[in-house]
Write a protein that holds these residues in place. Structure first.
Motif, PDB file in Angstrom:
ATOM      1  N   GLU A  59    -145.192 -23.087  -8.895  1.00  0.00           N
ATOM      2  CA  GLU A  59    -144.738 -21.686  -8.906  1.00  0.00           C
ATOM      3  C   GLU A  59    -143.328 -21.652  -9.500  1.00  0.00           C
ATOM      4  O   GLU A  59    -142.427 -22.327  -9.011  1.00  0.00           O
ATOM      5  CB  GLU A  59    -144.718 -21.126  -7.487  1.00  0.00           C
ATOM      6  CG  GLU A  59    -144.488 -19.646  -7.400  1.00  0.00           C
ATOM      7  CD  GLU A  59    -145.720 -18.816  -7.733  1.00  0.00           C
ATOM      8  OE1 GLU A  59    -145.608 -17.926  -8.581  1.00  0.00           O
ATOM      9  OE2 GLU A  59    -146.778 -19.084  -7.137  1.00  0.00           O
ATOM     10  N   ILE A  94    -139.889 -19.564 -10.599  1.00  0.00           N
ATOM     11  CA  ILE A  94    -139.067 -18.379 -10.376  1.00  0.00           C
ATOM     12  C   ILE A  94    -137.885 -18.453 -11.339  1.00  0.00           C
ATOM     13  O   ILE A  94    -137.180 -19.462 -11.397  1.00  0.00           O
ATOM     14  CB  ILE A  94    -138.552 -18.300  -8.932  1.00  0.00           C
ATOM     15  CG1 ILE A  94    -139.726 -18.246  -7.947  1.00  0.00           C
ATOM     16  CG2 ILE A  94    -137.647 -17.090  -8.746  1.00  0.00           C
ATOM     17  CD1 ILE A  94    -139.295 -18.282  -6.486  1.00  0.00           C
ATOM     18  N   LYS A 117    -142.260 -15.352 -11.514  1.00  0.00           N
ATOM     19  CA  LYS A 117    -141.476 -14.459 -10.668  1.00  0.00           C
ATOM     20  C   LYS A 117    -140.038 -14.351 -11.200  1.00  0.00           C
ATOM     21  O   LYS A 117    -139.520 -15.268 -11.826  1.00  0.00           O
ATOM     22  CB  LYS A 117    -141.453 -14.975  -9.232  1.00  0.00           C
ATOM     23  CG  LYS A 117    -142.824 -15.109  -8.589  1.00  0.00           C
ATOM     24  CD  LYS A 117    -143.463 -13.747  -8.372  1.00  0.00           C
ATOM     25  CE  LYS A 117    -144.727 -13.859  -7.519  1.00  0.00           C
ATOM     26  NZ  LYS A 117    -145.759 -14.734  -8.072  1.00  0.00           N
ATOM     27  N   LEU A 118    -139.401 -13.223 -10.909  1.00  0.00           N
ATOM     28  CA  LEU A 118    -138.044 -12.972 -11.398  1.00  0.00           C
ATOM     29  C   LEU A 118    -137.125 -12.533 -10.270  1.00  0.00           C
ATOM     30  O   LEU A 118    -137.462 -11.638  -9.491  1.00  0.00           O
ATOM     31  CB  LEU A 118    -138.073 -11.889 -12.478  1.00  0.00           C
ATOM     32  CG  LEU A 118    -136.700 -11.424 -12.999  1.00  0.00           C
ATOM     33  CD1 LEU A 118    -136.051 -12.530 -13.840  1.00  0.00           C
ATOM     34  CD2 LEU A 118    -136.840 -10.131 -13.808  1.00  0.00           C
ATOM     35  N   ILE A 119    -135.966 -13.186 -10.181  1.00  0.00           N
ATOM     36  CA  ILE A 119    -134.864 -12.680  -9.364  1.00  0.00           C
ATOM     37  C   ILE A 119    -134.068 -11.785 -10.319  1.00  0.00           C
ATOM     38  O   ILE A 119    -133.446 -12.294 -11.260  1.00  0.00           O
ATOM     39  CB  ILE A 119    -133.975 -13.831  -8.849  1.00  0.00           C
ATOM     40  CG1 ILE A 119    -134.801 -14.809  -8.011  1.00  0.00           C
ATOM     41  CG2 ILE A 119    -132.809 -13.286  -8.032  1.00  0.00           C
ATOM     42  CD1 ILE A 119    -134.094 -16.126  -7.732  1.00  0.00           C
ATOM     43  N   ASN A 159    -130.586 -12.890  -2.103  1.00  0.00           N
ATOM     44  CA  ASN A 159    -131.212 -12.434  -3.345  1.00  0.00           C
ATOM     45  C   ASN A 159    -132.389 -13.334  -3.725  1.00  0.00           C
ATOM     46  O   ASN A 159    -133.422 -12.858  -4.211  1.00  0.00           O
ATOM     47  CB  ASN A 159    -130.185 -12.404  -4.481  1.00  0.00           C
ATOM     48  CG  ASN A 159    -129.103 -11.348  -4.277  1.00  0.00           C
ATOM     49  OD1 ASN A 159    -129.295 -10.385  -3.536  1.00  0.00           O
ATOM     50  ND2 ASN A 159    -127.967 -11.539  -4.921  1.00  0.00           N
ATOM     51  N   TRP A 186    -134.057 -15.330  -1.543  1.00  0.00           N
ATOM     52  CA  TRP A 186    -135.053 -15.305  -0.479  1.00  0.00           C
ATOM     53  C   TRP A 186    -136.006 -14.117  -0.609  1.00  0.00           C
ATOM     54  O   TRP A 186    -137.179 -14.220  -0.268  1.00  0.00           O
ATOM     55  CB  TRP A 186    -134.368 -15.290   0.885  1.00  0.00           C
ATOM     56  CG  TRP A 186    -135.316 -15.399   2.032  1.00  0.00           C
ATOM     57  CD1 TRP A 186    -135.605 -14.454   2.975  1.00  0.00           C
ATOM     58  CD2 TRP A 186    -136.129 -16.534   2.363  1.00  0.00           C
ATOM     59  NE1 TRP A 186    -136.530 -14.917   3.869  1.00  0.00           N
ATOM     60  CE2 TRP A 186    -136.866 -16.194   3.521  1.00  0.00           C
ATOM     61  CE3 TRP A 186    -136.288 -17.799   1.802  1.00  0.00           C
ATOM     62  CZ2 TRP A 186    -137.771 -17.079   4.111  1.00  0.00           C
ATOM     63  CZ3 TRP A 186    -137.189 -18.682   2.393  1.00  0.00           C
ATOM     64  CH2 TRP A 186    -137.913 -18.324   3.528  1.00  0.00           C
ATOM     65  N   GLU A 187    -135.520 -13.016  -1.113  1.00  0.00           N
ATOM     66  CA  GLU A 187    -136.371 -11.834  -1.279  1.00  0.00           C
ATOM     67  C   GLU A 187    -137.568 -12.125  -2.199  1.00  0.00           C
ATOM     68  O   GLU A 187    -138.646 -11.574  -2.010  1.00  0.00           O
ATOM     69  CB  GLU A 187    -135.554 -10.668  -1.842  1.00  0.00           C
ATOM     70  CG  GLU A 187    -134.567 -10.088  -0.835  1.00  0.00           C
ATOM     71  CD  GLU A 187    -133.723  -8.969  -1.426  1.00  0.00           C
ATOM     72  OE1 GLU A 187    -133.941  -8.640  -2.632  1.00  0.00           O
ATOM     73  OE2 GLU A 187    -132.869  -8.431  -0.717  1.00  0.00           O
ATOM     74  N   VAL A 188    -137.365 -13.012  -3.159  1.00  0.00           N
ATOM     75  CA  VAL A 188    -138.448 -13.379  -4.088  1.00  0.00           C
ATOM     76  C   VAL A 188    -139.200 -14.609  -3.597  1.00  0.00           C
ATOM     77  O   VAL A 188    -140.411 -14.716  -3.754  1.00  0.00           O
ATOM     78  CB  VAL A 188    -137.878 -13.633  -5.501  1.00  0.00           C
ATOM     79  CG1 VAL A 188    -138.973 -14.014  -6.480  1.00  0.00           C
ATOM     80  CG2 VAL A 188    -137.127 -12.400  -6.004  1.00  0.00           C
ATOM     81  N   LEU A 189    -138.488 -15.525  -2.966  1.00  0.00           N
ATOM     82  CA  LEU A 189    -139.083 -16.787  -2.534  1.00  0.00           C
ATOM     83  C   LEU A 189    -139.924 -16.659  -1.271  1.00  0.00           C
ATOM     84  O   LEU A 189    -140.947 -17.334  -1.125  1.00  0.00           O
ATOM     85  CB  LEU A 189    -137.969 -17.821  -2.324  1.00  0.00           C
ATOM     86  CG  LEU A 189    -138.378 -19.221  -1.854  1.00  0.00           C
ATOM     87  CD1 LEU A 189    -139.281 -19.895  -2.888  1.00  0.00           C
ATOM     88  CD2 LEU A 189    -137.134 -20.078  -1.598  1.00  0.00           C
TER      89      LEU A 189
END
Length: 228
Positions: A149, A151, A183-185, A217, A219-222
């Motif tokens: 995965e 990011i 996925k993108l931060i 920031n 953690w919101e995606v992870l």
């Protein structure tokens, strides 16, 4: 009668041997189960690798204050089987990262967080070169393990090099994320960049408090990935 007397000792002899064999097999089975359990436990621990520059390395701070370490603390508090590896290197550009990515991927990686590009922007590296290098890193990770995965950490730069360059730089990250289905931060330094009390004296590298916001920031995606 004599035959019966001969048979009885033989019967007990065979019985004890059988019991011994059964006990031995039971021990071997238990040992095998323990080994299997240990192997399964080892396999269950997954790896999150942060591949970046001084922002990831936590330049000017104790390593435990850098946001990857804070992510590890969060993961441990939730009892999740993930180990965080901080592969941040101060001064790293996308070109340098592209050159060392093969070495970093010598270990198994389940989640790969790519945080590079800031130094390119500060040095005025041509936008297309930054884009190509980031794409090459993403390609290498996918080739090594398609199930990893990925990011991508979005980045922005001050308008020193002009609005066109700054705007073009900012769009590299969401465009690459969409093109590669990763996925993108949106902006790693969101609510940190430009705030004096959250940055060290150089105005670039976050303080320990700034790193806490960066960790959030990330953690919101992870979080959805590691808790699914």
């Amino acid at each position: 009668m004599r035959n019966l007397m001969l048979i009885c000792p033989m019967f007990f002899f065979i019985f004890f041997i059988s019991c011994g064999d059964s006990a031995q097999k039971e021990k071997e089975n238990e040992a095998g189960e323990e080994t299997t359990s240990e192997n399964n436990a080892e396999k269950e621990t997954k790896t999150i690798l942060f591949f970046g520059n001084s922002l990831t390395a936590g330049m000017g701070l104790d390593p435990d204050e850098a946001f990857p370490a804070l992510i590890q603390q969060k993961i441990d508090s939730l009892g999740l089987d993930y180990e965080v590896v901080n592969a941040g290197l101060s001064g790293e550009t996308t070109a340098a990262g592209r050159n060392r990515i093969d070495w970093v991927l010598n270990q198994n990686v389940d989640v790969f967080i790519l945080e590079l590009g800031a130094n390119d922007g500060l040095r005025g590296v041509p936008l297309e070169e930054t884009r190509k290098n980031l794409q090459a890193i993403i390609d290498t990770v996918k080739e090594e393990n398609p199930d990893t995965e990925i990011i991508l950490a979005g980045m922005q730069i001050p308008p020193n090099l002009g609005q066109d360059y700054g705007a073009g730089f900012r769009t590299i990250f969401p465009e690459l994320a969409e093109e590669n289905n990763v996925k993108l931060i949106p902006f790693l330094l969101d609510n940190v960049a430009g705030i004096p009390e959250l940055n060290q004296q150089d105005g670039i590298h976050p303080t320990a408090e700034g790193q806490k916001i960066m960790a959030q920031n990330v953690w919101e995606v992870l979080e959805p990935i590691v808790t699914e």
